[in-house]
Design a protein around this motif. Structure first.
Motif, PDB file in Angstrom:
ATOM      1  N   ASP A   9       0.837  -1.207   0.000  1.00 52.65           N
ATOM      2  CA  ASP A   9       0.000   0.000   0.000  1.00 52.65           C
ATOM      3  C   ASP A   9       0.865   1.247   0.000  1.00 52.65           C
ATOM      4  O   ASP A   9       0.577   2.225  -0.673  1.00 52.65           O
ATOM      5  N   LYS A  10       1.946   1.179   0.763  1.00 48.48           N
ATOM      6  CA  LYS A  10       2.826   2.350   0.858  1.00 48.48           C
ATOM      7  C   LYS A  10       3.472   2.657  -0.489  1.00 48.48           C
ATOM      8  O   LYS A  10       3.497   3.800  -0.940  1.00 48.48           O
ATOM      9  N   ALA A  38       2.465   1.812  -3.370  1.00 53.57           N
ATOM     10  CA  ALA A  38       1.452   2.175  -4.367  1.00 53.57           C
ATOM     11  C   ALA A  38       1.093   3.653  -4.290  1.00 53.57           C
ATOM     12  O   ALA A  38       0.615   4.239  -5.253  1.00 53.57           O
ATOM     13  N   GLU A  39       1.364   4.273  -3.139  1.00 54.11           N
ATOM     14  CA  GLU A  39       1.101   5.714  -3.027  1.00 54.11           C
ATOM     15  C   GLU A  39       2.089   6.527  -3.864  1.00 54.11           C
ATOM     16  O   GLU A  39       1.823   7.658  -4.242  1.00 54.11           O
ATOM     17  N   ARG A  40       3.264   5.927  -4.115  1.00 54.89           N
ATOM     18  CA  ARG A  40       4.273   6.659  -4.887  1.00 54.89           C
ATOM     19  C   ARG A  40       4.360   6.186  -6.337  1.00 54.89           C
ATOM     20  O   ARG A  40       4.675   6.952  -7.232  1.00 54.89           O
ATOM     21  N   CYS A  41       4.151   4.891  -6.550  1.00 52.01           N
ATOM     22  CA  CYS A  41       4.335   4.314  -7.883  1.00 52.01           C
ATOM     23  C   CYS A  41       3.328   4.913  -8.860  1.00 52.01           C
ATOM     24  O   CYS A  41       2.139   5.000  -8.560  1.00 52.01           O
ATOM     25  N   ASP A  62      -5.467  -2.231  -9.393  1.00 51.27           N
ATOM     26  CA  ASP A  62      -4.813  -1.093  -8.738  1.00 51.27           C
ATOM     27  C   ASP A  62      -3.290  -1.221  -8.789  1.00 51.27           C
ATOM     28  O   ASP A  62      -2.748  -2.267  -9.097  1.00 51.27           O
ATOM     29  N   THR A  63      -2.633  -0.106  -8.469  1.00 55.08           N
ATOM     30  CA  THR A  63      -1.171  -0.055  -8.532  1.00 55.08           C
ATOM     31  C   THR A  63      -0.549  -0.991  -7.504  1.00 55.08           C
ATOM     32  O   THR A  63       0.494  -1.592  -7.749  1.00 55.08           O
ATOM     33  N   ARG A  64      -1.199  -1.144  -6.370  1.00 54.15           N
ATOM     34  CA  ARG A  64      -0.684  -2.055  -5.350  1.00 54.15           C
ATOM     35  C   ARG A  64      -0.487  -3.456  -5.929  1.00 54.15           C
ATOM     36  O   ARG A  64       0.563  -4.062  -5.770  1.00 54.15           O
TER      37      ARG A  64
END
Lengths: 386, 268
Positions: free
Chosen positions: A272-273, A275-278, A332-334
């Motif tokens: 999750d962390k 995915a906030e930046r990617c 999602d990105t995650r």
């Protein structure tokens, strides 16, 4: 090029020949005369990328690169080294697993359809300046694309005639972590020729050895002289300094349990962390020398009677990649970042009996937001602690 | 790998948007394949789609594929008429393990279009060619008008037990209304002596597996057919990865025991 068997060339004792840097063109010329197209590092658009080499003047002599997470600059060196940088945004896969290639053409008239394979007249390729991590990357792609029940025939044909001149790394970028992945900095796989560049005072030479019959034939055409113990020590010192740089750097880590670590952590909060930046931009997969995913595109001409199928590189970071009826599986990105990293470092072991990562650091440098695979491994490990 | 050209020799509309094609190759020798495997069907100029076998095998020398028009390629396949040509690559993947069912009771559990890859097994049961001691089909569909092979099912029930359920039924519907897990739960199942083949939406398979496990069917006797995006069907393009598995070559049929861990992870 022969099979990429494991060798022990970390030891410079076997480097019996010395080629003066001023005679590098003799080597390039000898390879060209054997009918090869030679590709190697060139300075294009302020980056060291792979392109056609006709002489040593095409090489980025006297240049180096400065790399960090999301950061790349070329800079002038204080010397005239030919190979005084590490790896850039390109990898050799662009010549072996082509980024975009035609597969078949098809025609339709009334109810009849014809489908004809498009076969390429494959050139004889020679790569100049292949790093150890990159030889490992080629060996990994061989296992995916050749050692399969249905090989990629174009890759196999391009690969089978390949001639390589490998270069031992005598410097490392901060993004390099081949020592963690056991793929360098000294060349540890068979290459037709392997060189170590030495600049010592006013002296500038290569220690060179052959790993195949063809390599030996080319060596025999060069103005060589026997190397001395002192020259071998100088070359050894360069490789050791690259190794020390990495071992003492922030990105060295123990990779021996990565598969188990990631298999335990499919639900780690770290996904999750990150995915906030990617940005899910796919840069890491394009720059990665082992990422092999591809897709196909089907097109027709305006008459509607002629169609073609093309294959092109694809990335697990796109939403289309996992699309099935009902939408994307990895919506999602995650889930996409987790797929990429877990595939590279963990599931690859089960699929192809090795890691999919060679520690070249390209995914770190070319990530626009500087996401660092080695840091993500650390985060997952730390979050796992009770 | 280049497709062989096949011709549509028969087309049957199952219900609006879902159709069955019978294909024959004028040139190629008959394709040898097993139930549960699939072909890549190429609609000229549009692309390929992975479609399972849903007919009898080589005896008839033709390929039978049931397709729902859902995306660009399947909509192009939908427009094919008798006599039209298309490309076929295959057969691919691992199919249903018919060797492992000797003396066991076979449960075929299908949801919606998931009946298509199970029909070759149904046919074998109907012909008495299965080595299972008994075969039962549990088939769940959305509504009575969206039943696959509606004209054949009355014949099947002469040779095997068929339990049907629809999500939305009316007074004329003789079967169960609701999810297929209900009749499955209500059935008499000798768990230790049962092998189950499942194909349908993942959510449906998930709940059916829970019922089967509760009834004592071992994980090693539960097989399911998985779906993921496929481009190459030969393990090279990377699209159909599911954990360490490539659906195209390690599947599409998996033993639940082998993939239980992956089946639990969302967005894998």
């Amino acid at each position: 090029m022969a099979n990429l068997g494991q060798i022990d060339s970390a030891n410079m004792d076997s480097y019996e020949h010395l080629l003066q840097a001023a005679d590098l063109d003799d080597l390039i010329q000898a390879i060209l005369e054997h009918g090869y197209e030679v590709y190697g590092p060139t300075l294009v658009d302020k980056a060291i990328t792979y392109g056609k080499i006709l002489s040593s003047a095409d090489l980025p002599q006297g240049w180096t690169d400065e790399q960090e997470g999301g950061h790349y600059r070329v800079k002038r060196r204080t010397d005239n080294a030919y190979f005084g940088y590490v790896v850039g945004p390109h990898s050799w896969k662009k010549y072996l697993q082509l980024p975009h290639r035609p597969i078949w053409k098809s025609s339709r008239q009334e109810q009849e359809v014809q489908i004809i394979e498009i076969k390429e007249d494959v050139p004889k390729l020679a790569f100049l300046g292949v790093r150890s991590c990159e030889l490992h990357a080629i060996a990994i792609q061989d296992r995916v694309l050749i050692e399969s029940d249905y090989p990629n025939s174009n890759y196999r044909d391009r690969r089978s005639g390949l001639f390589t001149v490998a270069v031992n790394c005598t410097t490392a970028a901060p993004t390099c972590f081949c020592t963690a992945m056991q793929t360098g900095p000294a060349v540890t796989l068979t290459s037709d020729l392997t060189m170590t560049e030495v600049l010592e005072g006013k002296r500038h030479f290569f220690l060179i050895e052959s790993g195949t019959e063809l390599g030996a034939q080319i060596l025999a055409q060069l103005p060589l002289k026997p190397s001395t113990v002192e020259e071998k020590q100088q070359a050894q010192k360069g490789i050791e300094s690259a190794e020390t740089q990495m071992r003492q750097g922030p990105r060295h880590f123990d990779s021996s349990d990565l598969k188990e670590l990631l298999y335990r952590n499919f639900e780690s909060p770290s996904w999750d962390k990150v995915a906030e930046r990617c940005l899910s931009c796919a840069n890491c997969t394009m720059a990665c020398p082992t990422c092999f995913c591809s897709t196909v595109e089907d097109t027709t001409d305006l008459s509607g009677e002629n169609a073609e199928r093309w294959e092109r590189w694809d990335s697990c970071f796109t939403s289309d990649f996992s699309h099935i009826t009902g939408g994307s599986v990895r919506a999602d990105t995650r889930s996409r970042y987790r797929q990429w990293m877990t595939h590279k470092l963990a599931t690859w072991h089960d699929q192809f009996d090795s890691s999919g990562c060679v520690g070249c650091g390209r995914c770190i440098t070319w990530c626009p937001v500087g996401i660092d695979l080695t840091e993500e491994v650390r985060t997952i490990r730390n979050l796992e602690q009770p | 790998m280049i497709p062989e050209v096949y011709k549509v020799i028969h087309r049957q509309e199952e219900y609006p948007g879902t159709f069955t094609l019978h294909l024959e190759s004028p040139a190629s020798p008959p394709m040898v394949y097993g139930p549960g495997q699939f072909n890549m069907l190429y609609a000229f100029g549009t692309g390929e789609s992975a479609i399972s076998f849903s007919g009898l095998e080589v005896e008839e020398g033709l390929l039978v594929h049931t397709i729902r028009a859902q995306g660009t390629v399947t909509r192009a396949l939908e427009r094919l008429k008798k006599g039209d040509s298309l490309g076929v690559r295959g057969p691919f993947g691992r199919g249903w393990p018919l060797q492992g069912i000797e003396g066991k009771e076979l449960l075929l559990i299908a949801g919606g279009l998931g009946l298509a890859p199970l029909r070759p097994v149904v046919y074998r049961a109907w012909q008495g060619k299965l080595k299972a001691s008994r075969a039962r089909l549990f088939y769940g569909a959305r509504r009575p008008t969206e039943l696959l092979y509606g004209d054949e099912i009355p014949h099947w029930i002469t040779k095997l037990d068929v339990v049907m359920s629809v999500d939305h039924g009316d007074n004329a519907w003789p079967g169960h209304i609701g999810v297929i897990t209900d009749p499955l739960q209500a059935s008499d199942i000798d768990g230790a002596n049962t092998v189950a083949f499942l194909c349908g939406p993942e959510i449906m398979m998930r709940f059916c597996i829970q019922v089967l496990l509760r009834k004592g069917v071992p994980e090693s006797a539960i097989y399911l057919s998985m779906e993921r995006n496929m481009k190459c069907a030969i393990g090279l393009c990377g699209h159909c990865q599911w954990g360490p598995n490539f659906i195209c070559k390690d599947g599409p049929v998996f033993c639940y025991q082998d993939i239980r861990a992956w089946f639990q992870i969302h967005g894998l």
